[in-house]
Motif scaffolding. Sequence first.
Motif, PDB file in Angstrom:
ATOM      1  N   LEU A   1       0.833  -1.210   0.000  1.00 61.61           N
ATOM      2  CA  LEU A   1       0.000   0.000   0.000  1.00 61.61           C
ATOM      3  C   LEU A   1       0.862   1.252   0.000  1.00 61.61           C
TER       4      LEU A   1
ATOM      5  N   GLY B   1      -5.951  -0.295  -2.121  1.00 63.95           N
ATOM      6  CA  GLY B   1      -6.331  -0.300  -0.715  1.00 63.95           C
ATOM      7  C   GLY B   1      -7.811  -0.561  -0.516  1.00 63.95           C
TER       8      GLY B   1
ATOM      9  N   ARG C   1      -3.175   8.500   2.334  1.00 63.02           N
ATOM     10  CA  ARG C   1      -3.124   7.619   1.166  1.00 63.02           C
ATOM     11  C   ARG C   1      -2.842   8.413  -0.104  1.00 63.02           C
TER      12      ARG C   1
END
Length: 164
Positions: A94, A101, A123
């Motif tokens: 990730l 994800g 993210r």
Amino acid sequence: MILPKAVSHPINHMPLPLLQQATRLVFNQMLRQHPNLFDRLGTHASKSFRFTPTDLDLSFLIVPAERSITVSRKSADMAADASAGGPLLTLLALLEGQIDGDAMFFARSLSIAGDMEAMLALRNALDDSGFDLPRDLGQAAGPFAPLVTHLAEAVRRRALVGQV
């Protein structure tokens, strides 16, 4: 892909100060190679993010505004604004943006809790960072760069086969 016991067992029994020092060295190297990593977090930079590999007895707390990482045992009471848990290799994939994800979350290979907006901001920042762990670790390895890069690429290839 879950870490084999031959790898996780020795890591789980290492002294915490040694793990903290090694983790801090890698973290600081990554920050040197990606100095703008946390710039996209905006107001979320002061939040704390806890990552707990399910296949290790460790947890990692990152506070971007402080450029800090703390390693603890899973059982330690370490509050965080947002947290993610899953196998170590999934968490690393990730980090690099090698896997989806959302797919991992819905497949229950990844758990997310706490401030979802902060986790999404992280993210997005990671997606833009251009992380390539084998390359980044190799650059930090000096004369051992080719060996470290090759080994890290082999681990990544094996891990991704288990994720796809």
